[in-house]
Design a protein around this motif. Structure first.
Motif, PDB file in Angstrom:
ATOM      1  N   ILE A  95       3.274 -12.437  60.287  1.00  0.00           N
ATOM      2  CA  ILE A  95       2.638 -13.483  60.229  1.00  0.00           C
ATOM      3  C   ILE A  95       3.297 -14.702  59.224  1.00  0.00           C
ATOM      4  CG2 ILE A  95       0.218 -14.596  59.802  1.00  0.00           C
ATOM      5  CD1 ILE A  95      -0.823 -11.739  60.314  1.00  0.00           C
ATOM      6  N   PHE A  96       3.632 -15.761  59.763  1.00  0.00           N
ATOM      7  CA  PHE A  96       4.318 -16.832  59.038  1.00  0.00           C
ATOM      8  C   PHE A  96       3.171 -17.803  58.697  1.00  0.00           C
ATOM      9  CE2 PHE A  96       8.654 -15.557  59.144  1.00  0.00           C
ATOM     10  CZ  PHE A  96       8.842 -14.928  60.358  1.00  0.00           C
ATOM     11  N   GLY A  97       3.367 -18.469  57.162  1.00  0.00           N
ATOM     12  CA  GLY A  97       2.563 -19.420  56.823  1.00  0.00           C
ATOM     13  C   GLY A  97       3.117 -20.053  55.399  1.00  0.00           C
ATOM     14  N   ARG A  98       2.673 -21.366  55.303  1.00  0.00           N
ATOM     15  CA  ARG A  98       3.310 -22.125  54.122  1.00  0.00           C
ATOM     16  C   ARG A  98       2.204 -21.539  52.885  1.00  0.00           C
ATOM     17  NH1 ARG A  98       2.422 -25.895  50.606  1.00  0.00           N
ATOM     18  NH2 ARG A  98       4.288 -27.304  49.842  1.00  0.00           N
ATOM     19  N   ASN A  99       2.984 -21.040  51.609  1.00  0.00           N
ATOM     20  CA  ASN A  99       2.154 -20.695  50.363  1.00  0.00           C
ATOM     21  C   ASN A  99       3.346 -21.073  49.370  1.00  0.00           C
ATOM     22  OD1 ASN A  99       1.996 -18.725  48.116  1.00  0.00           O
ATOM     23  ND2 ASN A  99       0.262 -18.699  49.342  1.00  0.00           N
ATOM     24  N   ASP A 100       2.990 -22.078  48.296  1.00  0.00           N
ATOM     25  CA  ASP A 100       3.545 -22.311  47.124  1.00  0.00           C
ATOM     26  C   ASP A 100       3.023 -21.387  46.154  1.00  0.00           C
ATOM     27  OD1 ASP A 100       4.462 -23.692  45.082  1.00  0.00           O
ATOM     28  OD2 ASP A 100       4.055 -25.569  45.528  1.00  0.00           O
ATOM     29  N   LEU A 101       4.231 -20.704  45.596  1.00  0.00           N
ATOM     30  CA  LEU A 101       3.801 -19.421  44.682  1.00  0.00           C
ATOM     31  C   LEU A 101       3.402 -19.942  43.365  1.00  0.00           C
ATOM     32  CD1 LEU A 101       6.886 -17.042  44.902  1.00  0.00           C
ATOM     33  CD2 LEU A 101       4.635 -16.691  45.811  1.00  0.00           C
ATOM     34  N   VAL A 102       3.557 -21.296  42.954  1.00  0.00           N
ATOM     35  CA  VAL A 102       3.148 -22.129  41.794  1.00  0.00           C
ATOM     36  C   VAL A 102       1.653 -22.459  41.956  1.00  0.00           C
ATOM     37  CG1 VAL A 102       3.595 -23.747  40.357  1.00  0.00           C
ATOM     38  CG2 VAL A 102       5.371 -22.788  41.239  1.00  0.00           C
ATOM     39  N   GLN A 103       1.316 -23.044  42.922  1.00  0.00           N
ATOM     40  CA  GLN A 103       0.073 -23.443  43.231  1.00  0.00           C
ATOM     41  C   GLN A 103      -1.105 -23.064  44.122  1.00  0.00           C
ATOM     42  OE1 GLN A 103       0.294 -28.097  43.435  1.00  0.00           O
ATOM     43  NE2 GLN A 103       2.149 -27.561  44.599  1.00  0.00           N
ATOM     44  N   ASP A 104      -0.519 -22.244  44.831  1.00  0.00           N
ATOM     45  CA  ASP A 104      -1.624 -21.560  45.941  1.00  0.00           C
ATOM     46  C   ASP A 104      -1.961 -20.311  45.595  1.00  0.00           C
ATOM     47  OD1 ASP A 104      -1.295 -23.929  47.505  1.00  0.00           O
ATOM     48  OD2 ASP A 104       0.268 -23.033  48.647  1.00  0.00           O
ATOM     49  N   ALA A 105      -3.251 -19.907  46.163  1.00  0.00           N
ATOM     50  CA  ALA A 105      -3.469 -18.552  45.684  1.00  0.00           C
ATOM     51  C   ALA A 105      -2.978 -17.355  46.407  1.00  0.00           C
ATOM     52  CB  ALA A 105      -5.116 -18.525  46.139  1.00  0.00           C
ATOM     53  N   PRO A 106      -2.684 -16.061  45.869  1.00  0.00           N
ATOM     54  CA  PRO A 106      -1.891 -15.102  46.472  1.00  0.00           C
ATOM     55  C   PRO A 106      -2.626 -14.450  47.418  1.00  0.00           C
ATOM     56  CG  PRO A 106      -2.713 -14.547  44.210  1.00  0.00           C
ATOM     57  CD  PRO A 106      -3.159 -16.177  44.601  1.00  0.00           C
ATOM     58  N   ILE A 107      -1.797 -13.813  48.404  1.00  0.00           N
ATOM     59  CA  ILE A 107      -2.487 -12.979  49.293  1.00  0.00           C
ATOM     60  C   ILE A 107      -2.939 -11.613  48.661  1.00  0.00           C
ATOM     61  CG2 ILE A 107      -2.069 -11.707  51.538  1.00  0.00           C
ATOM     62  CD1 ILE A 107       0.129 -13.882  52.031  1.00  0.00           C
ATOM     63  N   SER A 108      -3.927 -11.027  48.843  1.00  0.00           N
ATOM     64  CA  SER A 108      -4.606  -9.904  48.019  1.00  0.00           C
ATOM     65  C   SER A 108      -4.160  -8.378  48.884  1.00  0.00           C
ATOM     66  CB  SER A 108      -5.728 -10.099  47.754  1.00  0.00           C
ATOM     67  OG  SER A 108      -6.663 -10.174  48.947  1.00  0.00           O
ATOM     68  N   ARG A 109      -4.492  -7.410  48.083  1.00  0.00           N
ATOM     69  CA  ARG A 109      -4.248  -6.002  48.499  1.00  0.00           C
ATOM     70  C   ARG A 109      -2.860  -5.717  49.358  1.00  0.00           C
ATOM     71  NH1 ARG A 109      -8.711  -7.890  50.661  1.00  0.00           N
ATOM     72  NH2 ARG A 109      -8.238  -7.340  52.716  1.00  0.00           N
ATOM     73  N   ILE A 110      -2.112  -6.174  48.619  1.00  0.00           N
ATOM     74  CA  ILE A 110      -0.521  -5.992  49.068  1.00  0.00           C
ATOM     75  C   ILE A 110      -0.027  -4.712  48.692  1.00  0.00           C
ATOM     76  CG2 ILE A 110       1.940  -6.938  49.160  1.00  0.00           C
ATOM     77  CD1 ILE A 110      -0.146  -8.580  50.807  1.00  0.00           C
TER      78      ILE A 110
END
Length: 621
Positions: free
Chosen positions: A194-209
């Motif tokens: 699953i591809f998506g845009r995520n800014d490691l500095v600003q956006d919330a992280p994906i959980s339970r990885i």
């Protein structure tokens, strides 16, 4: 180097404009490399000042893409750094799967995935370990990046033949379909990515990885931003989750939240300890000796909870809403009808912040979780700031009976902190003005700093001598004309140096062959455009690196004897033919002319390597 027409804040103004116009926040990137890449793009459109470049961005929307492609260098490939991936295949993946039951899902995050090769490498790795059918049932791979153009390419899953040439033929046959001169990744396996845009500095992280792959991404950020990103990655990982970094990245300053599994391959495990700054909140209440009977105690507790001025929601261990007080009803629009519903069915579970991951973390780790700086817009339209405490409610025997979620309104406190920060900035500005009482001297100092790049390294010395400069202010005023003359001389010398540098750059660019110059320690001093075209490694990436550490297709170990002899003998010169792999993945035969680099006195200062392709590897020379 900054243009003489730029004011000190022009570069920061450009970064602010990029953030406001396109949502890209580059303020956490390392300033030196970031400025160099922006300057490279400005030179391509023949602009010198940051202000002029902002004007160009305002009228030419396509220029954003060209700038972002220059800044966000998407260098990737299938199973890049094969030794580390082999360790992942033989040790990490089998251990991960053995620690889980055959039905447990596996969640993987490829952060900074660029054009998708890394994400599809993970898909092949786990599909080989589980089998394609079990892989599709159990594994989800989340691949994110800030570059929308790279994500669009990744979603197509289409790659040229050169991109898969170094893969084992059985993997190419099993996971790629041939279409004209392209290779398309297998569709049924592709659905698990699953591809998506995520800014490691600003956006919330994906959980339970369970496995988080973030390779060669942190090195572009400064230390403060790296710390913030690593804290987010730590939160994203499930208990005992694994973090896989690039070989140029380390976690020496974050040993408290990650334990090394294999330092050589940059594999780390999330620690079970609580990060500093998150306090433990006991779930049990204090007991008091009663001196008399209290009537209607349950009713009293109910009214006290309901009348609390802080919004609060209590859920059971099965995530069913058990209690909602009046303040929570007012703030989040809840009511008594919501009692008995599952938390996930309520808007408050994901707005203003995704609560379910924090609730699950509090239940698993049996500790309180504090979520700071949560923005919330009231019904009136005003913006409020919340601090959310997620507290597990634990019985005396350790059994979990529920979770309490408390929403503290910290808007007033945040406003005070903002006012304090503003006051501090004003004080700092006033202090700087007092230090710079002579306007002409301040202008001269800024010009000197902008013309000589090495003065940046002496900034601490300038600060330590500030008091001495203040005492010498009267003398400096009397010698202002002399300083001005000196400044003119330095400016003339700077122009001469610029001309020499431009001349040397023109010479290196004009040499059609690949040219590399190393010093006596075999560190790269020069790397021309021919070498960039040959190996796909930019000059700023190669310079200051040890020749033997360059991750390119040149067999530098075969050249090492000739290089060492050239460093020992000023008259030495030889031609070595070697087989190599160019940046397109093609096997070629190189003729490498190796000779000594001598100074005017004749002593050896380094070695010059001139590289020319003389044929394909294996063909008659």
């Amino acid at each position: 180097m900054t243009s003489s027409t730029d004011a000190p804040g022009d570069f920061e103004a450009l970064l602010s404009y990029l953030k406001e116009a396109r949502g890209f926040d580059f303020t956490g990137y390392k300033r030196t490399s970031l400025s160099r890449r922006v300057r490279r793009r400005m030179s391509q459109v023949t602009l010198e000042g940051y202000g002029d470049y902002i004007d160009l961005l305002q009228v030419d929307a396509e220029e954003f893409n060209a700038l972002f492609n220059t800044i966000l260098i998407n260098v990737t490939g299938f199973f890049r750094d094969p030794e580390a991936w082999e360790y992942l295949r033989t040790d990490v993946v089998p251990t991960m799967l053995a620690e889980r039951s055959p039905e447990d899902p596996v969640r993987i995050w490829s952060a900074g995935c660029a054009s998708g090769e890394e994400a599809y490498s993970l898909a092949m790795l786990f599909a080989e370990a589980l089998g394609v059918e079990r892989f599709r049932q159990r594994v989800k791979i989340y691949a994110t990046d800030v570059d929308e153009e790279a994500l669009a390419q990744a979603r197509q899953a289409t790659y040229p033949t050169a991109a898969v040439e170094h893969l084992p033929p059985d993997l190419v046959e099993k996971y790629f379909d041939r279409a004209a001169n392209q290779h398309v990744f297998r569709k049924d396996v592709r659905r698990s990515v699953i591809f998506g845009r995520n800014d490691l500095v600003q956006d919330a992280p994906i959980s339970r990885i369970d496995l988080l792959v973030c390779r060669n991404t942190l090195m572009y950020f400064n230390a403060e931003t790296q710390a913030r990103i690593l804290s987010r990655l730590h939160f994203a990982l499930a208990p005992r989750g694994l973090l896989f970094l690039g070989k140029a990245e380390m976690l020496l300053s974050h040993a408290r939240i990650f334990d090394p599994v294999d330092l050589k391959r940059r594999v780390f495990r999330k620690t079970a300890t609580t990060p500093a700054g998150l306090g433990q909140f006991p779930a049990q209440g204090l007991t008091y000796e009663r001196h008399g009977e209290i009537g209607s105690l349950d009713q009293l507790r109910e009214y006290a909870f309901s009348a609390s001025p802080v919004a609060q929601v209590v859920i059971t261990a099965e995530d069913t809403v058990a209690l909602v007080n009046q303040q929570a009803e007012i703030v989040f629009g809840l009511s008594s009808r919501d009692v008995g519903r599952l938390l996930r069915d309520l808007e408050v579970s994901y707005r203003p912040v995704e609560l379910r991951g924090y609730v699950e973390q509090a239940k698993v780790e049996r500790r309180a979780i504090r979520i700071e700086d949560v923005e919330w817009q009231r019904v009136s339209g005003e913006v409020a700031w919340l601090e959310i405490h997620v507290n597990p409610l634990v019985e005396a025997d350790g059994g979990l009976i529920g979770v309490s979620i408390v929403f503290h309104d910290v808007t007033a406190a945040r406003a005070l902190l903002d006012e304090l920060a503003h006051a501090n900035r004003q004080l700092e500005s006033a202090y700087e003005e007092l230090q710079s009482t002579n306007e002409e001297l301040e202008t001269t100092n800024e010009e000197l700093q902008s013309t000589v790049e090495e003065l940046e390294t002496t900034n601490e010395e300038l600060q330590s001598t500030n008091e001495e400069l203040e005492t010498m202010n009267e003398e400096l005023q009397s010698t202002n004309e002399e300083l001005q003359a000196t400044n003119d001389t330095l400016r003339d010398r700077s122009l001469e140096l610029d001309e020499v540098n431009d001349f040397l750059e023109s010479v290196l660019t004009s040499v059609g062959s690949g040219l590399a110059v190393v010093d006596r320690e075999m560190r790269v001093l020069a790397w021309n455009r021919g070498a960039e075209d040959l190996w796909g490694l930019r000059g700023d990436e190669a310079i200051d690196q040890h020749l033997l550490n360059l991750d390119i297709g040149l067999p530098v170990t075969e050249l090492q004897p000739a290089v060492r002899q050239a460093l020992a003998d000023a008259s030495f010169e030889t031609v070595v033919k070697v087989d190599a792999v160019n940046r397109r993945g093609r096997l070629v035969t190189l003729a490498v002319r190796c000779s000594s680099l001598r100074n005017p006195s004749g002593s050896v200062q380094g070695c010059i390597l001139l590289m020319d392709i003389v044929g394909e590897a294996g063909a008659p020379g």
